[in-house]
Design a protein around this motif. Sequence first.
Motif, mmCIF file in Angstrom:
data_model
loop_
_atom_site.group_PDB
_atom_site.id
_atom_site.type_symbol
_atom_site.label_atom_id
_atom_site.label_comp_id
_atom_site.label_asym_id
_atom_site.label_seq_id
_atom_site.Cartn_x
_atom_site.Cartn_y
_atom_site.Cartn_z
ATOM 1 N N ASP A 155 98.258 -40.779 102.788
ATOM 2 C CA ASP A 155 97.960 -40.852 104.219
ATOM 3 C C ASP A 155 96.460 -40.894 104.523
ATOM 4 O OD1 ASP A 155 100.550 -40.865 104.789
ATOM 5 O OD2 ASP A 155 100.722 -38.749 105.347
ATOM 6 N N LEU A 156 95.640 -40.721 103.520
ATOM 7 C CA LEU A 156 94.192 -40.664 103.747
ATOM 8 C C LEU A 156 93.635 -41.976 104.277
ATOM 9 C CD1 LEU A 156 92.527 -39.004 100.672
ATOM 10 C CD2 LEU A 156 92.584 -38.187 103.015
ATOM 11 N N THR A 157 92.648 -41.887 105.180
ATOM 12 C CA THR A 157 91.906 -43.092 105.527
ATOM 13 C C THR A 157 90.702 -43.145 104.591
ATOM 14 O OG1 THR A 157 90.437 -41.951 107.040
ATOM 15 C CG2 THR A 157 92.511 -42.786 107.959
ATOM 16 N N VAL A 158 90.120 -44.342 104.471
ATOM 17 C CA VAL A 158 88.965 -44.488 103.581
ATOM 18 C C VAL A 158 87.842 -43.545 104.002
ATOM 19 C CG1 VAL A 158 87.105 -46.080 102.963
ATOM 20 C CG2 VAL A 158 89.473 -46.813 102.807
ATOM 21 N N GLY A 159 87.681 -43.372 105.328
ATOM 22 C CA GLY A 159 86.617 -42.502 105.840
ATOM 23 C C GLY A 159 86.752 -41.056 105.376
ATOM 24 N N GLU A 160 87.992 -40.626 105.164
ATOM 25 C CA GLU A 160 88.216 -39.235 104.742
ATOM 26 C C GLU A 160 88.057 -39.057 103.235
ATOM 27 O OE1 GLU A 160 91.670 -37.857 107.916
ATOM 28 O OE2 GLU A 160 92.148 -39.298 106.367
ATOM 29 N N THR A 161 88.079 -40.156 102.519
ATOM 30 C CA THR A 161 88.125 -40.091 101.053
ATOM 31 C C THR A 161 86.988 -39.305 100.418
ATOM 32 O OG1 THR A 161 89.227 -42.204 101.055
ATOM 33 C CG2 THR A 161 88.324 -41.495 98.964
ATOM 34 N N PRO A 162 85.703 -39.564 100.800
ATOM 35 C CA PRO A 162 84.633 -38.837 100.110
ATOM 36 C C PRO A 162 84.784 -37.322 100.224
ATOM 37 C CG PRO A 162 83.713 -40.635 101.403
ATOM 38 C CD PRO A 162 85.165 -40.543 101.759
ATOM 39 N N GLN A 172 90.278 -40.904 90.723
ATOM 40 C CA GLN A 172 91.374 -41.814 91.074
ATOM 41 C C GLN A 172 91.301 -42.201 92.560
ATOM 42 O OE1 GLN A 172 94.950 -39.675 90.445
ATOM 43 N NE2 GLN A 172 96.235 -41.464 90.172
ATOM 44 N N LEU A 173 91.049 -41.198 93.373
ATOM 45 C CA LEU A 173 90.997 -41.395 94.821
ATOM 46 C C LEU A 173 89.821 -42.314 95.210
ATOM 47 C CD1 LEU A 173 92.573 -40.228 97.168
ATOM 48 C CD2 LEU A 173 90.968 -38.318 97.251
ATOM 49 N N LEU A 174 88.666 -42.036 94.645
ATOM 50 C CA LEU A 174 87.474 -42.826 94.980
ATOM 51 C C LEU A 174 87.617 -44.253 94.452
ATOM 52 C CD1 LEU A 174 84.889 -40.017 94.239
ATOM 53 C CD2 LEU A 174 85.316 -41.029 96.482
ATOM 54 N N ARG A 175 88.221 -44.383 93.288
ATOM 55 C CA ARG A 175 88.404 -45.717 92.708
ATOM 56 C C ARG A 175 89.352 -46.541 93.582
ATOM 57 N NH1 ARG A 175 90.358 -46.164 86.665
ATOM 58 N NH2 ARG A 175 92.223 -45.600 87.774
ATOM 59 N N SER A 176 90.401 -45.924 94.073
ATOM 60 C CA SER A 176 91.307 -46.735 94.894
ATOM 61 C C SER A 176 90.671 -47.044 96.254
ATOM 62 C CB SER A 176 92.701 -46.121 95.003
ATOM 63 O OG SER A 176 92.615 -44.850 95.551
#
Length: 299
Positions: free
Chosen positions: A8-15, A32-36
Amino acid sequence: MPQTILEDLTVGETPDIAEALARRGSHARAHQLLRSALQTVPSRLDIRVRRGIVANPTVRTNVLLDLMGALKSFQKSAFVSDGLATWMKLLPFMEDVRFMQTAARHENLLPIPNWHWNLQTALWAVQQVAKVPGDFMELGVFRGHTTLFLADYLEFQDIPRTWWLYDTFEGIPEDQLDPNWRDNNARAYEGTFSFEEVQARFAAYPNIKVIKGRVPEVLQAGELPEQIAFLHMDLNNSTAEIAALDLVFDRIPSGGVILFDDYCWEVSRAQHDAEKAWFAQRGLHILPLPTGQGVFVKP
Ligand SMILES: C[S@@+](CC[C@H](N)C(=O)[O-])C[C@H]1O[C@@H](n2cnc3c(N)ncnc32)[C@H](O)[C@@H]1O
């Protein structure tokens, strides 16, 4: 963390989420999260730099993440590696797709995150000597990271020179340990790599010779090139590096380059002082770089 939350994460929340994961020790999940996220937004430098930081976790990973946080208002230029942060500067390597792809292909061979500035210096050096006669040499190979990056980038198999690589493949000899290295040596190299593994890694390059031996004795035995256009000096060991300079310096023609990997690292004070003095005795100077390297171009 349940998979559904990550989906459910948006890219903005990823970092922020990735950073929280890394700070509690889940570096692989953070990676894994940052790579995707990068597959969606490949141009986001802040995500790219954080990915590099968590890909190679060390005791200073949280310091590097802190630095990225402190540089938030410079997120279009901030770049953080171990011992080096830049902002408001161009990052020329980022504009070279081939450079970035080649660096990513081999990054697992070196336990230091975001090594791009150092690789860029090394690439400059081998490109700079394109018209200088002689072979290439690396003293201190470890798993082969720098040379493999360069050889891959240059397609060295098609270049009519030989690259001579030397290592004990057993770490720094006990009797050559500089003061700051006494505690680091076992942790840094012992039992973490082998001659056979490195030889296999360079199997695609018939013009790269992997030599198992101790410097300077292996050079004194005569196993070295007649002429050397590029020397990567990376033994983390002032005794052996000075002995090697005595043996090979006259084989470097005008325009040849010596790249000292450790000239300006705090832990390598002994190398810096000995090498600075060796060159000063000859009226010559090594250029100190904030990457920790030192560069010398023979007049
Ligand atoms: C920092 S690592 C080399 C890293 C490599 N150049 C790279 O870019 O990935 C230093 C290496 O020097 C080797 N070494 C140290 N003293 C040596 C000596 N006297 N003779 C041969 N190898 C030595 C160690 O075994 C270790 O693998």
